[in-house]
Design an enzyme around this catalytic site. Structure first.
Site, PDB file in Angstrom:
ATOM      1  N   GLY A 193    -136.794 -80.174  79.735  1.00 41.94           N
ATOM      2  CA  GLY A 193    -138.148 -80.686  79.539  1.00 41.94           C
ATOM      3  C   GLY A 193    -139.219 -79.762  80.083  1.00 41.94           C
ATOM      4  N   LEU A 237    -141.696 -78.755  78.322  1.00 43.01           N
ATOM      5  CA  LEU A 237    -141.498 -77.788  77.231  1.00 43.01           C
ATOM      6  C   LEU A 237    -142.661 -76.814  77.095  1.00 43.01           C
ATOM      7  CD1 LEU A 237    -140.050 -80.238  74.536  1.00 43.01           C
ATOM      8  CD2 LEU A 237    -138.816 -78.849  76.220  1.00 43.01           C
ATOM      9  N   GLY A 263    -141.382 -71.029  74.898  1.00 43.03           N
ATOM     10  CA  GLY A 263    -140.007 -70.502  74.918  1.00 43.03           C
ATOM     11  C   GLY A 263    -139.019 -71.513  74.361  1.00 43.03           C
ATOM     12  N   HIS A 264    -139.176 -72.787  74.742  1.00 42.03           N
ATOM     13  CA  HIS A 264    -138.306 -73.842  74.204  1.00 42.03           C
ATOM     14  C   HIS A 264    -138.531 -73.996  72.700  1.00 42.03           C
ATOM     15  CE1 HIS A 264    -138.799 -75.344  78.487  1.00 42.03           C
ATOM     16  NE2 HIS A 264    -137.489 -75.313  78.375  1.00 42.03           N
ATOM     17  N   GLN A 300    -126.206 -67.940  81.788  1.00 41.88           N
ATOM     18  CA  GLN A 300    -125.970 -69.264  81.218  1.00 41.88           C
ATOM     19  C   GLN A 300    -125.319 -69.128  79.832  1.00 41.88           C
ATOM     20  OE1 GLN A 300    -128.626 -72.758  81.720  1.00 41.88           O
ATOM     21  NE2 GLN A 300    -129.425 -72.131  79.762  1.00 41.88           N
ATOM     22  N   MET A 315    -141.369 -65.715  78.903  1.00 47.85           N
ATOM     23  CA  MET A 315    -142.079 -66.984  79.086  1.00 47.85           C
ATOM     24  C   MET A 315    -141.202 -67.990  79.804  1.00 47.85           C
ATOM     25  SD  MET A 315    -144.226 -68.030  75.826  1.00 47.85           S
ATOM     26  CE  MET A 315    -145.535 -66.912  75.451  1.00 47.85           C
ATOM     27  N   ARG A 317    -142.042 -71.411  85.268  1.00 48.04           N
ATOM     28  CA  ARG A 317    -142.524 -70.954  86.573  1.00 48.04           C
ATOM     29  C   ARG A 317    -143.717 -70.015  86.454  1.00 48.04           C
ATOM     30  NH1 ARG A 317    -137.158 -71.386  87.206  1.00 48.04           N
ATOM     31  NH2 ARG A 317    -136.725 -69.263  86.575  1.00 48.04           N
TER      32      ARG A 317
HETATM   33  P1  AMP Z   1    -134.606 -75.063  80.492  1.00 52.87           P
HETATM   34  O1  AMP Z   1    -135.398 -76.240  80.061  1.00 52.87           O
HETATM   35  O2  AMP Z   1    -135.309 -74.196  81.478  1.00 52.87           O
HETATM   36  O3  AMP Z   1    -133.188 -75.430  80.899  1.00 52.87           O
HETATM   37  O4  AMP Z   1    -134.455 -74.140  79.194  1.00 52.87           O
HETATM   38  C1  AMP Z   1    -133.887 -74.639  78.009  1.00 52.87           C
HETATM   39  C2  AMP Z   1    -133.526 -73.508  77.110  1.00 52.87           C
HETATM   40  O5  AMP Z   1    -134.687 -72.788  76.729  1.00 52.87           O
HETATM   41  C3  AMP Z   1    -132.569 -72.489  77.758  1.00 52.87           C
HETATM   42  O6  AMP Z   1    -131.550 -72.144  76.823  1.00 52.87           O
HETATM   43  C4  AMP Z   1    -133.471 -71.328  78.050  1.00 52.87           C
HETATM   44  O7  AMP Z   1    -132.775 -70.091  78.082  1.00 52.87           O
HETATM   45  C5  AMP Z   1    -134.422 -71.400  76.872  1.00 52.87           C
HETATM   46  N1  AMP Z   1    -135.667 -70.672  77.132  1.00 52.87           N
HETATM   47  C6  AMP Z   1    -136.573 -70.892  78.118  1.00 52.87           C
HETATM   48  N2  AMP Z   1    -137.551 -69.969  78.091  1.00 52.87           N
HETATM   49  C7  AMP Z   1    -137.272 -69.138  77.055  1.00 52.87           C
HETATM   50  C8  AMP Z   1    -137.893 -67.970  76.510  1.00 52.87           C
HETATM   51  N3  AMP Z   1    -139.010 -67.476  77.039  1.00 52.87           N
HETATM   52  N4  AMP Z   1    -137.310 -67.375  75.438  1.00 52.87           N
HETATM   53  C9  AMP Z   1    -136.167 -67.871  74.916  1.00 52.87           C
HETATM   54  N5  AMP Z   1    -135.531 -68.971  75.389  1.00 52.87           N
HETATM   55  C10 AMP Z   1    -136.066 -69.582  76.439  1.00 52.87           C
END
Ligand code: AMP
Length: 299
Positions: free
Chosen positions: A34, A36, A39-40, A165, A196, A199
């Protein structure tokens, strides 16, 4: 703006998935925690393009937090997340489970006190990010295994930004013979190259601008790899750029690793390697860790 169907239980997701199966529709799945951001949405866009239906999960996974990490402080923004997805368009369903839905007997943040089934992917948990957060990837692998059991997607999407991951999940799906394809989506970057991530919003504007040095360093490493197979020379090329970095920033690691095992390499093999880095940047009230990586090849 299309409305997104919100599913809160495992049973609801399974019923939704069965309907897709009846309709012979492929399902793309984007797991997230979440809050979002673009990037998401980048992952979501890939899923929409490649599947008949797309489902996103929003679940702040307790099992990847250590007791000293502030699980409660992780941002939760369900209403705005749903609006983001509705505005983006093309998402069919969102799975928003409660903790007890995903961990039926609950979950203790202390590994030694945990009860029930957890998933460990040996060999790729301990290094890099895992060195700092020993139980982190066990928690990630566990929740991803659960989510994949619930959703049974045709394709599941992860961001290359979190390279370790991606390796853990790839091994999980391969070794537990899961019937899904892991799709790794390139990192979406800000105009200055900074990957992106949530944080970034906590960074001071000046730090956010200066953080472009991280990607410039990785690009220098990429260029060096065109001239040499020696990992040490690639790392040195990154370091040379990092010398421009604010002295208050702390470089935690710059490493050349095998792209599918994350084993540290002295030489870049012909299949290429991953160049990974983590940098600790001061921010109001603490520090933010910025991680990034690029693929490097000698050819
Ligand atoms: P999170 O909500 O932080 O667990 O991220 C969910 C998914 O979004 C993970 O697979 C991350 O690697 C991907 N993600 C987050 N930021 C980016 C980004 N800037 N570019 C590509 N994927 C991203």
């Amino acid at each position: 703006m299309s409305r997104v169907q919100v599913l809160r239980t495992v049973a609801q997701v399974r019923a939704w998935r069965t309907q897709c199966l009846f309709n012979r529709e492929s399902v793309g799945f984007v797991p997230t925690m979440g809050a979002l951001h673009a990037g998401h949405c980048h992952l979501v866009a890939h899923s929409i393009k490649e599947n008949a239906k797309t489902i996103v999960s929003i679940f702040v996974n307790p099992s990847q937090f250590a007791p000293h990490e502030d699980l409660d402080a992780y941002p939760r923004a369900l209403d705005s997340d749903l609006k983001t997805l509705e505005k983006f368009g093309g998402v069919d369903a969102v799975f928003v489970p409660k903790v007890l839905e995903m961990f039926p007997v609950g979950v203790d943040l202390e590994v030694l006190k945990q009860k029930g089934a957890f998933v460990t992917v040996h060999g790729c948990l301990e290094q890099l990010e895992g060195a700092l957060r020993p139980a982190f990837f066990r928690g990630v692998a566990t929740v991803v295994a659960k989510l994949l059991n619930v959703v049974s997607p045709t394709n599941v999407y992860f961001g290359q930004k979190d390279a370790q991951q991606c390796v853990v999940v790839g091994a999980l799906v391969r070794d537990l013979l899961m019937d899904t394809t892991v799709r790794v989506v390139p990192t979406l970057r800000e105009p200055n190259g900074l990957a992106m991530l949530l944080r970034n919003e906590y960074l001071l504007p000046a730090s956010r601008e200066k953080a472009g040095v991280i990607y410039r360093g990785l690009q220098a490493g990429q260029a060096a790899a065109g001239q040499t197979r020696a990992a040490a020379a690639v790392v040195e090329a990154v370091r040379a750029v990092y010398r421009e970095m604010d002295p208050a920033w702390e470089v935690e690691y710059i490493e050349v690793s095998h792209p599918t095992t994350l084993e540290r390499l002295a030489e870049i093999p012909k299949e290429g390697a991953t160049l990974l880095t983590a940098v600790r940047v001061p921010r109001a009230g603490g520090t933010a860790r910025l991680i990034d990586n690029v693929y490097i090849t000698c050819t």
